[in-house]
Design a protein around this motif. Structure first.
Motif, short mmCIF file in Angstrom:
data_model
loop_
_atom_site.label_atom_id
_atom_site.label_comp_id
_atom_site.label_asym_id
_atom_site.label_seq_id
_atom_site.Cartn_x
_atom_site.Cartn_y
_atom_site.Cartn_z
N VAL A 188 0.84 -1.21 0.00
CA VAL A 188 0.00 0.00 0.00
C VAL A 188 0.87 1.26 0.00
CG1 VAL A 188 -1.97 -1.12 1.07
CG2 VAL A 188 -0.23 -0.07 2.53
N GLY A 189 2.09 1.15 -0.50
CA GLY A 189 2.99 2.30 -0.52
C GLY A 189 2.59 3.39 -1.48
N ASP A 190 1.58 3.12 -2.33
CA ASP A 190 1.08 4.14 -3.26
C ASP A 190 -0.37 4.51 -2.94
OD1 ASP A 190 1.52 5.88 -5.39
OD2 ASP A 190 0.84 4.45 -6.90
N VAL A 191 -0.79 4.24 -1.69
CA VAL A 191 -2.17 4.53 -1.26
C VAL A 191 -2.11 5.42 -0.02
CG1 VAL A 191 -4.38 3.56 -0.55
CG2 VAL A 191 -2.88 2.26 -2.10
N TYR A 192 -2.83 6.53 -0.05
CA TYR A 192 -2.83 7.44 1.10
C TYR A 192 -3.57 6.83 2.28
CZ TYR A 192 -1.12 11.05 -2.08
OH TYR A 192 -0.36 11.76 -2.97
N ARG A 193 -3.22 7.29 3.47
CA ARG A 193 -3.77 6.72 4.70
C ARG A 193 -5.28 6.91 4.79
NH1 ARG A 193 -0.08 8.34 9.36
NH2 ARG A 193 1.27 7.16 7.94
N SER A 194 -5.76 8.06 4.37
CA SER A 194 -7.20 8.28 4.42
C SER A 194 -7.94 7.32 3.49
CB SER A 194 -7.52 9.74 4.05
OG SER A 194 -6.92 10.11 2.83
N ASP A 195 -7.30 6.94 2.39
CA ASP A 195 -7.92 5.95 1.49
C ASP A 195 -7.88 4.55 2.12
OD1 ASP A 195 -8.57 7.73 -0.55
OD2 ASP A 195 -6.59 7.58 -1.46
N LEU A 196 -6.87 4.26 2.93
CA LEU A 196 -6.82 2.97 3.61
C LEU A 196 -8.00 2.82 4.57
CD1 LEU A 196 -3.03 2.46 4.45
CD2 LEU A 196 -4.35 1.51 2.56
N LEU A 197 -8.36 3.90 5.25
CA LEU A 197 -9.53 3.84 6.13
C LEU A 197 -10.79 3.51 5.33
CD1 LEU A 197 -8.82 6.96 8.37
CD2 LEU A 197 -8.75 4.57 9.08
N GLU A 198 -10.90 4.11 4.15
CA GLU A 198 -12.04 3.82 3.28
C GLU A 198 -12.02 2.36 2.82
OE1 GLU A 198 -14.25 6.02 -0.52
OE2 GLU A 198 -12.08 6.23 -0.25
N LEU A 199 -10.83 1.85 2.53
CA LEU A 199 -10.72 0.44 2.14
C LEU A 199 -11.13 -0.49 3.27
CD1 LEU A 199 -7.36 0.27 0.13
CD2 LEU A 199 -9.69 0.20 -0.76
N MET A 200 -10.73 -0.17 4.50
CA MET A 200 -11.08 -1.02 5.64
C MET A 200 -12.60 -1.08 5.82
SD MET A 200 -8.18 0.25 8.37
CE MET A 200 -8.51 -0.98 9.63
N ARG A 201 -13.25 0.06 5.71
CA ARG A 201 -14.70 0.08 5.90
C ARG A 201 -15.42 -0.66 4.79
NH1 ARG A 201 -13.66 6.27 7.70
NH2 ARG A 201 -13.12 5.77 9.87
N MET A 202 -14.89 -0.53 3.57
CA MET A 202 -15.48 -1.29 2.47
C MET A 202 -15.30 -2.79 2.70
SD MET A 202 -14.71 -3.24 -0.35
CE MET A 202 -12.95 -2.93 -0.33
N ARG A 203 -14.09 -3.20 3.09
CA ARG A 203 -13.82 -4.63 3.30
C ARG A 203 -14.68 -5.21 4.41
NH1 ARG A 203 -13.40 -9.17 4.00
NH2 ARG A 203 -11.68 -10.61 3.59
N ASN A 204 -14.98 -4.41 5.41
CA ASN A 204 -15.83 -4.88 6.52
C ASN A 204 -17.28 -5.09 6.08
OD1 ASN A 204 -13.97 -5.26 8.49
ND2 ASN A 204 -14.67 -3.62 9.83
N THR A 205 -17.69 -4.45 4.98
CA THR A 205 -19.05 -4.71 4.48
C THR A 205 -19.14 -6.09 3.82
OG1 THR A 205 -18.63 -3.70 2.31
CG2 THR A 205 -19.40 -2.25 4.07
N ILE A 206 -17.99 -6.62 3.39
CA ILE A 206 -17.95 -7.96 2.80
C ILE A 206 -17.90 -9.00 3.91
CG2 ILE A 206 -16.64 -9.52 1.31
CD1 ILE A 206 -15.62 -7.01 -0.17
N SER A 207 -16.97 -8.82 4.85
CA SER A 207 -16.92 -9.63 6.07
C SER A 207 -16.17 -8.78 7.12
CB SER A 207 -16.20 -10.97 5.84
OG SER A 207 -14.87 -10.75 5.41
#
Length: 636
Positions: free
Chosen positions: A400-419
């Motif tokens: 994730v070296g090319d992904v900003y931290r605020s986008d990582l938070l968005e990814l975590m919340r999206m992934r939690n909607t799957i499981s």
């Protein structure tokens, strides 16, 4: 005619194995009635050329493969080959079949040279292919600039084969091809050219570049008639050249940016490891957003039995519990750093750098034991600001070296909607970006978003510190973020590889190490004043008043009185009326002044929305009467 698209994931340079697959796919496409089969740009040679000393030998082997395909393919195929020209990747589209081989770009260049169009600046690129096939006139494009040439020069073709040369970039909707036709350029390209658009996307990880597939076929009216999924292999054959109403209607995908980014990172990580013949990874779970996201990505990519983690959260019971719970949810193998009772492990919890160095040593030993690869959770925000820059790192890849931290938070919340694997989707107490300013009035997450916005405005969208400050409406924040970005440049050198999922990576945005000049916020009047003073003095300064140097550069030579008369400069007060080259220089400087920030044509709509000016009717320029005209520049 019927055109097929073979969206395949291959190992770059595995020539014989790829050729075997291409022959099999040509047979499958021929069974579906394909007259022509098109392969993605990266399929055979990969997206980057080999080193210069090996170019000739590599191309000889590639030619052997093309000969085989010309003899064994069940239908004619277009096979891209990536070489090098002046040190830059140079893709060629090779038409093979019926025991014939035709390099299409090379043919186009030879035709342009014969017609004397090679150096014509008012003509399209001299190597832009146009060729007859199956009763239709076809064109081939690899880049956005190639597509622009078909648009701008009204080239008469029935269909354009757009063999996409770009990897996935989360900030560029054009890079997702058929997955976001509602927002990207391709419907407009079809309607403007009046041609069918056959978009062919590579799929898979090629080194640290990731390609997401999503190939498509559009009618001249912009209707979707065929598509292939994102992040998967596929084969489709579509009828091109008839009425788009003849076939069944195809529903376009709805683009979900966080989900798409997650799937692409999973694909890129899996392919990066598998194509290096690696099957296991080890990482440190320290409670940071980055480390937790990487653990979940690795599990999705490789499966839980291939992921091994050391939990290292000294003196923070709640964060340690969070890491342990995540590990249980993911079912990955875990060891606790405090349980490693080796004699060398003497670091106290407060000795963060020493402790992390020892943990990295354990990661290296564990990776050697199982034959795995060490991953890091460092994100683009951390790398940009030089966080933990003094700590040694044993990692081989930063997913994730090319992904900003605020986008990582968005990814975590999206992934939690799957499981719901992440026990927490908030920043840890020490994860708010540190740039030397107090942010007590803002929450950690809002502060992180503002810092990331300043970085992305400058890195991805190429804005100066003055423009970033105007967008954020915070001069102090913009100056501090970009100053920290510059200061951290030496510590980013050699910090390892990361998956590339943005239009402009930190490597692309690097500055010379040790460079003394640093930018600063400038008032509008300062920019205007400087340009005004320069334009008034062009051609009037000492030593260039006769402009003999410009004459010499132009190829002519003048001397004495004639030269002075030819390039005379008339002055009336502050008004200078230069002639010839000086007039051109002055006009150019005046143009720059008009387009400077706050100049005569001031930006309209840039930065008003979170997408930093992409799309939308306000993406243009406003004249002195308040009328808006389209923005002639790319978003980057």
């Amino acid at each position: 005619m019927r055109i097929g698209i073979a969206q395949i994931d291959t190992r770059a340079g595995d020539l014989e194995a790829t050729a075997t697959r291409m022959v099999a796919l040509s047979a499958a496409a021929a069974e579906q009635g394909a007259d022509l089969l098109v392969f993605p740009m990266a399929a055979l040679t990969g997206p980057l050329p080999v080193r210069e000393s090996e170019q000739d030998d590599f191309l000889l082997d590639v030619m052997d493969v093309l000969l085989r395909l010309s003899e064994e393919a069940s239908c004619p195929c277009i096979v891209p080959v990536v070489g090098a020209l002046d040190g830059q990747p140079a893709p060629e589209a090779v038409l093979v079949g019926d025991e014939k081989i035709l390099p299409l770009k090379m043919q186009a260049y030879a035709q342009s040279e014969e017609a004397g169009r090679v150096d014509d600046e008012d003509a399209p690129a001299p190597d832009l292919p146009e060729f007859e096939f199956g009763g239709m006139r076809l064109g081939v494009a690899f880049t956005y600039e190639d597509l622009d040439d078909y648009d701008d020069f009204d080239i008469d073709v029935d269909a354009i084969l757009y063999i996409a040369g770009y990897g996935y970039a989360a900030d560029d909707v054009d890079s997702v091809l058929g997955s976001d036709l509602a927002e990207n350029r391709y419907v407009a390209d079809a309607q403007t050219t009046g041609a069918w658009i056959v978009g062919v996307g590579s799929v898979g990880g090629y080194g640290t570049s990731v390609y997401s597939g999503s190939s498509f076929v559009l009618s001249p009216q912009g209707e979707l008639v065929a598509s292939l999924p994102a992040c998967e292999e596929g084969l489709t054959v579509a009828e091109v050249g008839g009425s788009s109403a003849d076939g069944d209607e195809v529903q376009p995908e709805v683009y979900n940016r966080p989900l798409y980014l997650w799937q692409t990172l999973v694909l890129g990580l899996r392919d990066y490891l598998h194509k290096l013949d690696q099957r296991s990874v080890v990482l440190a779970l320290d409670g940071s957003v980055g480390s937790m996201v990487v653990a979940a990505l690795a599990t999705d990519a490789l499966g839980p039995t291939s992921v091994h983690a050391i939990v290292d959260v000294p003196s923070d019971v709640s964060r340690e519990a969070c890491c342990q719970r995540l590990a249980r949810n993911l079912r990955i193998d875990v060891r606790d750093a405090d349980d490693m009772r080796a004699a060398a492990f003497v670091a106290k919890p407060e000795d963060a750098l020493l402790r992390r160095g020892i943990v990295d040593a354990y990661l290296a030993a564990w990776a050697a034991e199982i034959g795995g690869v060490i991953l890091s959770g460092a994100d683009k925000t951390a790398l940009a600001l030089g966080e933990k820059r003094l700590a040694l790192g044993a990692d081989a890849l930063k997913p994730v070296g090319d992904v900003y931290r605020s986008d990582l938070l968005e990814l975590m919340r999206m992934r939690n909607t799957i499981s719901p694997v992440f026990p927490s989707t908030r920043l840890a107490s020490d994860e708010a970006p540190e740039i030397g300013l107090d942010h007590a009035s803002l929450s950690d997450e809002v502060w992180c978003t503002e810092v990331d916005k300043a970085l992305s405005d400058h890195i991805e969208y190429g804005r100066s510190v003055t423009e970033v400050a105007a967008d954020l409406r915070d001069d102090e924040l913009a100056a501090a973020v970009l100053a920290r970005l510059d200061e951290s440049e030496p510590w980013r050198v050699g910090r390892g590889l990361y998956l590339m999922v943005s239009a402009v990576t930190l490597f692309d945005a690097r500055r010379p190490v040790g460079f003394a000049w640093h930018n600063r916020i400038r008032a509008d009047r300062e920019v205007t004043s400087t340009l005004d003073r320069v334009t008034r003095r062009v051609g009037a300064g000492t030593g260039i008043s006769d402009l003999r140097g410009l004459s010499d550069l132009r190829g002519g030579s003048s001397s004495g009185k004639d030269a002075g008369q030819e390039h005379a400069v008339e002055e009336k007060g502050d008004t200078v009326a230069p002639h010839g080259d000086a007039r051109q220089v002055k006009d150019a400087l005046s143009f720059l002044r008009d387009f400077s920030y706050g100049g005569g044509f001031r930006p309209k709509g840039f930065g008003d929305a979170r997408d930093a000016g992409q799309g939308g009717p306000a993406n243009g320029f406003e004249d002195s009467h308040g009328r808006t005209w389209p923005n002639p520049f790319s978003e980057n």
